[in-house]
Motif scaffolding. Structure first.
Motif, short mmCIF file in Angstrom:
data_model
loop_
_atom_site.label_atom_id
_atom_site.label_comp_id
_atom_site.label_asym_id
_atom_site.label_seq_id
_atom_site.Cartn_x
_atom_site.Cartn_y
_atom_site.Cartn_z
N HIS A 30 0.79 -1.32 -0.10
CA HIS A 30 0.11 -0.05 0.01
C HIS A 30 0.82 1.33 0.09
CE1 HIS A 30 -3.46 -2.40 0.49
NE2 HIS A 30 -3.03 -3.08 1.52
N ARG A 31 1.77 1.31 -0.94
CA ARG A 31 2.68 2.43 -0.86
C ARG A 31 3.70 2.76 0.08
NH1 ARG A 31 1.50 1.78 -5.72
NH2 ARG A 31 -0.35 2.79 -6.96
N ARG A 32 3.83 1.84 0.95
CA ARG A 32 4.74 2.07 2.15
C ARG A 32 6.30 1.68 1.70
NH1 ARG A 32 2.01 -1.74 6.30
NH2 ARG A 32 0.41 -1.75 5.05
N PHE A 33 6.49 1.10 0.73
CA PHE A 33 7.81 0.89 0.18
C PHE A 33 7.80 1.91 -0.99
CE2 PHE A 33 8.18 -3.46 2.06
CZ PHE A 33 9.23 -3.57 2.49
N LYS A 34 8.94 2.73 -0.84
CA LYS A 34 9.33 3.60 -1.80
C LYS A 34 9.94 2.72 -3.05
CE LYS A 34 7.71 7.28 0.05
NZ LYS A 34 6.17 7.46 -0.03
N PRO A 35 9.86 3.21 -4.09
CA PRO A 35 10.55 2.50 -5.38
C PRO A 35 12.09 2.40 -5.14
CG PRO A 35 9.26 3.91 -6.37
CD PRO A 35 8.98 4.42 -4.95
N GLY A 36 12.85 3.22 -4.57
CA GLY A 36 14.18 3.11 -4.31
C GLY A 36 14.50 1.90 -3.50
N TRP A 37 13.66 1.89 -2.33
CA TRP A 37 13.89 0.68 -1.03
C TRP A 37 13.50 -0.46 -2.06
CZ3 TRP A 37 16.71 1.46 2.55
CH2 TRP A 37 17.02 2.57 3.44
N GLY A 38 12.70 -0.52 -2.63
CA GLY A 38 11.98 -1.83 -3.55
C GLY A 38 13.30 -2.30 -4.27
N TYR A 39 13.80 -1.48 -4.90
CA TYR A 39 15.15 -1.87 -5.96
C TYR A 39 16.24 -2.48 -5.03
CZ TYR A 39 12.69 0.33 -9.76
OH TYR A 39 11.85 0.69 -10.92
N LEU A 40 16.36 -1.85 -3.90
CA LEU A 40 17.44 -2.43 -3.12
C LEU A 40 17.02 -3.74 -2.28
CD1 LEU A 40 19.98 -1.72 -1.57
CD2 LEU A 40 18.72 -0.66 0.38
N LEU A 41 15.64 -3.68 -1.86
CA LEU A 41 15.28 -5.15 -1.38
C LEU A 41 15.19 -6.40 -2.63
CD1 LEU A 41 14.03 -6.60 0.88
CD2 LEU A 41 12.04 -5.89 0.13
N VAL A 42 14.72 -5.75 -3.67
CA VAL A 42 14.81 -6.97 -4.60
C VAL A 42 16.45 -7.46 -5.27
CG1 VAL A 42 14.15 -7.30 -7.22
CG2 VAL A 42 12.46 -6.27 -5.69
N GLY A 43 17.02 -6.35 -5.43
CA GLY A 43 18.54 -6.50 -5.74
C GLY A 43 19.34 -7.52 -4.87
N ALA A 44 18.88 -7.28 -3.48
CA ALA A 44 19.66 -7.77 -2.38
C ALA A 44 19.18 -9.27 -2.28
CB ALA A 44 19.52 -6.99 -1.04
N ALA A 45 17.98 -9.51 -2.50
CA ALA A 45 17.48 -10.86 -2.32
C ALA A 45 17.88 -11.54 -3.60
CB ALA A 45 16.02 -10.89 -2.39
N THR A 46 17.97 -10.92 -4.92
CA THR A 46 18.49 -11.63 -6.12
C THR A 46 20.07 -12.11 -5.90
OG1 THR A 46 18.75 -9.77 -7.25
CG2 THR A 46 16.73 -10.97 -7.61
N THR A 47 20.69 -11.02 -5.24
CA THR A 47 22.17 -11.48 -4.95
C THR A 47 22.29 -12.28 -4.12
OG1 THR A 47 22.47 -8.89 -5.66
CG2 THR A 47 24.20 -10.01 -4.39
N VAL A 48 21.34 -12.33 -3.05
CA VAL A 48 21.66 -13.57 -1.94
C VAL A 48 21.43 -14.91 -2.59
CG1 VAL A 48 20.80 -14.60 0.08
CG2 VAL A 48 21.44 -12.15 -0.04
N LEU A 49 20.28 -14.93 -3.54
CA LEU A 49 19.88 -16.04 -4.11
C LEU A 49 20.99 -16.55 -4.96
CD1 LEU A 49 17.51 -18.36 -4.62
CD2 LEU A 49 16.79 -16.90 -6.30
N ALA A 50 21.56 -15.92 -5.80
CA ALA A 50 22.59 -15.99 -6.85
C ALA A 50 23.84 -16.37 -6.22
CB ALA A 50 22.99 -14.90 -7.89
#
Length: 92
Positions: A30-50
């Motif tokens: 519900h718009r609590r995550f700003k796009p910048g934090w979303g990119y950081l979270l998605v990037g961190a999750a994919t990096t950890v997975l890789a």
């Protein structure tokens, strides 16, 4: 040249998937995550997975995620087909 084109295709798919993941995260929260934090979270999750999984593990997880996504799309389509009010709303 074909290898470069294949790499560009995969890169554009990765960018599109990242944009979709951040948009979904923003909508679900519900718009609590700003796009910048979303990119950081998605990037961190994919990096950890890789870094933690083998290539085959990542491919297997991606295949299962695609299968789940398409299952959900089928369930949504089935629900819309069964609901006459939804059919009227989505008819063009």
């Amino acid at each position: 040249m074909p290898l470069i084109l294949a790499a560009l295709s995969q890169f554009s798919a990765a960018v599109a998937d990242t944009l979709a993941a951040v948009s979904n995260l923003e909508e679900v929260s519900h718009r609590r995550f700003k796009p910048g934090w979303g990119y950081l979270l998605v990037g961190a999750a994919t990096t950890v997975l890789a870094w933690t999984g083998s290539t085959f593990t990542v491919i297997a997880l991606a295949s299962r995620a695609f299968a789940l996504y398409y299952l959900l799309q089928c369930l949504v389509a089935f629900n819309v087909c069964r609901n006459s009010r939804e059919r009227v709303r989505f008819s063009w």
